[in-house]
Design a protein around this motif. Structure first.
Motif, PDB file in Angstrom:
ATOM      1  N   LYS A 139       0.879  -1.210  -0.111  1.00  0.00           N
ATOM      2  CA  LYS A 139      -0.134  -0.022  -0.038  1.00  0.00           C
ATOM      3  C   LYS A 139       1.002   1.274   0.064  1.00  0.00           C
ATOM      4  N   ALA A 140       0.472   2.231  -0.800  1.00  0.00           N
ATOM      5  CA  ALA A 140       0.982   3.377  -0.808  1.00  0.00           C
ATOM      6  C   ALA A 140       0.728   4.087   0.294  1.00  0.00           C
ATOM      7  N   ASN A 141       1.648   5.073   0.896  1.00  0.00           N
ATOM      8  CA  ASN A 141       1.584   5.820   1.942  1.00  0.00           C
ATOM      9  C   ASN A 141       0.362   6.995   1.876  1.00  0.00           C
ATOM     10  N   THR A 142       0.517   7.607   0.701  1.00  0.00           N
ATOM     11  CA  THR A 142      -0.197   8.675   0.069  1.00  0.00           C
ATOM     12  C   THR A 142      -0.612   8.603  -1.138  1.00  0.00           C
ATOM     13  N   SER A 143      -1.637   9.257  -1.597  1.00  0.00           N
ATOM     14  CA  SER A 143      -1.920   9.356  -2.986  1.00  0.00           C
ATOM     15  C   SER A 143      -1.432  11.021  -3.668  1.00  0.00           C
ATOM     16  N   LYS A 144      -1.342  10.891  -4.813  1.00  0.00           N
ATOM     17  CA  LYS A 144      -0.598  12.032  -5.484  1.00  0.00           C
ATOM     18  C   LYS A 144      -1.866  12.646  -6.379  1.00  0.00           C
ATOM     19  N   ILE A 145      -2.981  11.938  -6.475  1.00  0.00           N
ATOM     20  CA  ILE A 145      -4.149  12.331  -7.449  1.00  0.00           C
ATOM     21  C   ILE A 145      -4.750  13.832  -7.200  1.00  0.00           C
ATOM     22  N   ASN A 146      -4.613  14.400  -5.904  1.00  0.00           N
ATOM     23  CA  ASN A 146      -5.143  15.581  -5.906  1.00  0.00           C
ATOM     24  C   ASN A 146      -4.253  16.587  -6.334  1.00  0.00           C
ATOM     25  N   GLU A 147      -3.007  16.135  -6.791  1.00  0.00           N
ATOM     26  CA  GLU A 147      -1.984  17.243  -7.271  1.00  0.00           C
ATOM     27  C   GLU A 147      -2.055  17.282  -8.693  1.00  0.00           C
ATOM     28  N   VAL A 148      -2.963  16.697  -9.418  1.00  0.00           N
ATOM     29  CA  VAL A 148      -2.903  16.498 -11.071  1.00  0.00           C
ATOM     30  C   VAL A 148      -3.982  17.457 -11.132  1.00  0.00           C
ATOM     31  N   ASP A 149      -3.622  18.168 -12.264  1.00  0.00           N
ATOM     32  CA  ASP A 149      -4.643  18.794 -12.914  1.00  0.00           C
ATOM     33  C   ASP A 149      -5.090  18.177 -14.510  1.00  0.00           C
ATOM     34  N   PHE A 150      -6.254  17.556 -14.126  1.00  0.00           N
ATOM     35  CA  PHE A 150      -6.989  16.523 -15.050  1.00  0.00           C
ATOM     36  C   PHE A 150      -7.287  17.437 -16.253  1.00  0.00           C
ATOM     37  N   GLU A 151      -7.503  18.421 -16.375  1.00  0.00           N
ATOM     38  CA  GLU A 151      -7.809  19.159 -17.367  1.00  0.00           C
ATOM     39  C   GLU A 151      -6.647  19.670 -18.262  1.00  0.00           C
TER      40      GLU A 151
ATOM     41  N   LEU B 238      -3.736  17.787 -19.171  1.00  0.00           N
ATOM     42  CA  LEU B 238      -2.781  16.493 -19.101  1.00  0.00           C
ATOM     43  C   LEU B 238      -1.565  16.862 -20.430  1.00  0.00           C
ATOM     44  N   THR B 239      -0.457  16.520 -20.350  1.00  0.00           N
ATOM     45  CA  THR B 239       0.640  16.299 -21.537  1.00  0.00           C
ATOM     46  C   THR B 239       0.521  14.625 -21.420  1.00  0.00           C
ATOM     47  N   PHE B 240       0.191  14.051 -22.936  1.00  0.00           N
ATOM     48  CA  PHE B 240      -0.101  12.700 -22.956  1.00  0.00           C
ATOM     49  C   PHE B 240       1.237  12.042 -22.361  1.00  0.00           C
ATOM     50  N   GLY B 241       1.227  11.027 -21.451  1.00  0.00           N
ATOM     51  CA  GLY B 241       1.990  10.181 -21.130  1.00  0.00           C
ATOM     52  C   GLY B 241       3.131  10.342 -20.004  1.00  0.00           C
ATOM     53  N   ASN B 242       2.876  11.584 -19.515  1.00  0.00           N
ATOM     54  CA  ASN B 242       3.809  12.304 -18.367  1.00  0.00           C
ATOM     55  C   ASN B 242       3.400  12.094 -17.136  1.00  0.00           C
TER      56      ASN B 242
ATOM     57  N   GLY C 112     -13.189  11.659 -24.296  1.00  0.00           N
ATOM     58  CA  GLY C 112     -11.992  12.464 -24.506  1.00  0.00           C
ATOM     59  C   GLY C 112     -11.074  11.984 -23.373  1.00  0.00           C
ATOM     60  N   ASN C 113     -11.894  11.524 -22.133  1.00  0.00           N
ATOM     61  CA  ASN C 113     -10.823  11.135 -21.044  1.00  0.00           C
ATOM     62  C   ASN C 113     -10.694   9.495 -20.899  1.00  0.00           C
ATOM     63  N   SER C 114      -9.579   9.200 -20.748  1.00  0.00           N
ATOM     64  CA  SER C 114      -9.120   7.691 -20.536  1.00  0.00           C
ATOM     65  C   SER C 114      -8.002   7.472 -19.730  1.00  0.00           C
TER      66      SER C 114
ATOM     67  N   ILE D 217       2.445   0.113 -16.181  1.00  0.00           N
ATOM     68  CA  ILE D 217       2.220   1.677 -15.543  1.00  0.00           C
ATOM     69  C   ILE D 217       1.093   1.991 -16.173  1.00  0.00           C
ATOM     70  N   LEU D 218       0.214   2.966 -15.670  1.00  0.00           N
ATOM     71  CA  LEU D 218      -1.113   3.685 -15.908  1.00  0.00           C
ATOM     72  C   LEU D 218      -0.827   5.292 -16.006  1.00  0.00           C
ATOM     73  N   SER D 219      -1.523   5.948 -16.850  1.00  0.00           N
ATOM     74  CA  SER D 219      -1.407   7.157 -17.129  1.00  0.00           C
ATOM     75  C   SER D 219      -2.486   7.879 -17.574  1.00  0.00           C
ATOM     76  N   PRO D 220      -3.309   8.986 -16.647  1.00  0.00           N
ATOM     77  CA  PRO D 220      -4.155   9.290 -17.189  1.00  0.00           C
ATOM     78  C   PRO D 220      -4.293  10.276 -18.623  1.00  0.00           C
ATOM     79  N   ALA D 221      -5.128  10.175 -19.361  1.00  0.00           N
ATOM     80  CA  ALA D 221      -5.011  11.171 -20.696  1.00  0.00           C
ATOM     81  C   ALA D 221      -6.292  11.909 -21.030  1.00  0.00           C
ATOM     82  N   LYS D 222      -6.027  12.751 -21.613  1.00  0.00           N
ATOM     83  CA  LYS D 222      -7.324  13.677 -22.548  1.00  0.00           C
ATOM     84  C   LYS D 222      -7.079  13.262 -23.857  1.00  0.00           C
ATOM     85  N   SER D 223      -7.963  13.928 -24.642  1.00  0.00           N
ATOM     86  CA  SER D 223      -8.183  13.707 -26.110  1.00  0.00           C
ATOM     87  C   SER D 223      -6.749  14.112 -26.750  1.00  0.00           C
ATOM     88  N   TYR D 224      -6.553  13.228 -27.744  1.00  0.00           N
ATOM     89  CA  TYR D 224      -5.171  13.467 -28.201  1.00  0.00           C
ATOM     90  C   TYR D 224      -5.385  14.220 -29.588  1.00  0.00           C
ATOM     91  N   TYR D 225      -4.939  15.547 -29.412  1.00  0.00           N
ATOM     92  CA  TYR D 225      -5.311  16.459 -30.610  1.00  0.00           C
ATOM     93  C   TYR D 225      -3.969  16.564 -31.421  1.00  0.00           C
TER      94      TYR D 225
END
Length: 355
Positions: free
Chosen positions: A13-25, A27-31, A136-138, A165-173
């Protein structure tokens, strides 16, 4: 984790999550990567117990064979969340099958189904909050395997690491894509590893693509290595050509990757009443079709963008701009494909797998 899965997987188990630090609107693909990853090592002729653990660097010996002899393969996949908050993978068994075909070609051990498929399901289920609703989200999924055995003798490794490994993604324009048709450099050769999703296939493309970028082109359409007369792939994607009202795409071979998006678009096009021919398309044929007006569209097909329209191409010293058309096949097929992926339309093919 369920008790059944716990018998197959270890969990740290991870001690903390970094999800709240992510700007999901934005996202740079794969970063950006999620909190957890799956790791499973092959040693002493067998696969060890897989572990789902916090995403983190790992250490390898400087003589690890992946660094010296390039035994490295990967897949690219996506998961999607529907309006009921259920998460679905798109044709994961196709990626699983292709991954092991790549493994065999690079003299690596095949990954068991419970490690690949069950591992994906459990890992993604754990990270469901990283998959955002809305078209557009995936969640981009990157399974890969590398040779971790030490020693610089030129022979296959005896130890390997499989990882997801997993990476949140937006539409790829990608915007307007202009391509250069290759007449010297090749992506792959007969008898080579072009049909495998091997890391080296991509590094070999970087230099000729850089040269094309310097001339104002975003990608290269690769041609066959022997004659440079047959059109094969576009950048890192399979490629389709619409001449009049028929779609053409090259057959898979030693040189051409058996793309999951490619085969899905072929089936979709046939369902939609669009004529499809799987055969070699010649460069001269394409140029002639462009000049007589019968060439309507060119588009790439791959996991990241699904469909990427091409606005023009250059061969030798001649640049040809494609017409802008309404009701394009590329837009129609992309809409139908993504509607299936997001469960907006019925999946009559049985392609989607619930996590």
């Amino acid at each position: 984790m369920s008790s059944d899965i716990q018998t197959k997987f270890d969990f740290i188990k991870a001690n903390t999550s970094k999800i709240n630090e992510v700007d999901f609107e934005n996202l740079t693909f794969g970063n950006v990567f999620t909190d957890y990853m799956l790791v499973c090592d092959f040693k002493n002729g067998a696969w060890e117990k897989p572990v789902i653990k916090p995403y983190e660097p790992f250490t390898l010996d400087p003589s690890a064979k992946v660094f010296h002899y390039g035994q490295a393969i990967f897949e690219g996949m996506k998961a999607y969340k529907d309006e009921n908050d259920d998460v679905w993978m798109f044709r994961p068994y196709e990626n699983f099958s292709r991954f092991n075909k790549s493994a065999v070609r690079l003299c690596m051990p095949e990954v068991p189904e419970y490690v690949f498929i069950d591992g994906l399901k459990e890992l993604i289920n754990l990270e469901k909050s990283w998959v955002k609703k809305g078209k557009g989200n995936s969640l981009y999924i990157r399974p890969f395997m590398i040779a971790i055995g030490s020693g610089v003798i030129a022979q296959p490794s005896t130890q390997y690491r499989f990882c997801v490994i997993l990476s949140p993604a937006k539409s790829y324009y990608s915007g307007d894509v202009k391509v250069l048709i290759a007449d010297y450099y090749s992506r792959a050769a007969n008898g080579g590893i072009g049909a495998a999703k091997a890391a080296g296939n991509y590094s070999g493309q970087f230099y000729p693509t850089k040269l094309a970028n310097e001339q104002g082109f975003q990608q290269v359409i690769w041609t066959d290595d022997a004659t440079h007369t047959k059109l094969e792939e576009a950048g890192t994607m399979n490629v389709f050509f619409r001449i009049n009202d028929t779609l053409y795409t090259a057959p898979t071979s030693d040189r051409i990757l058996d793309g999951v998006t490619r085969k899905s678009l072929i089936d979709l096009a046939k369902r939609e009443g669009i004529a499809v021919e799987v055969r070699s398309v010649l460069v001269d044929e394409l140029v002639e079709a462009a000049k007589n007006g019968s060439l309507k569209e060119i588009f790439g097909a791959g996991t990241a963008a699904v469909v990427s329209p091409i606005s023009g191409f250059q061969y030798k010293d001649e640049y040809i701009e494609l017409p802008k058309i309404e009701n394009s096949f590329s837009a129609h097929l992309k809409e139908k494909m993504t509607n299936i992926q997001y469960k907006i339309e019925e999946d009559t093919f049985g392609w989607t797998v619930k996590v």
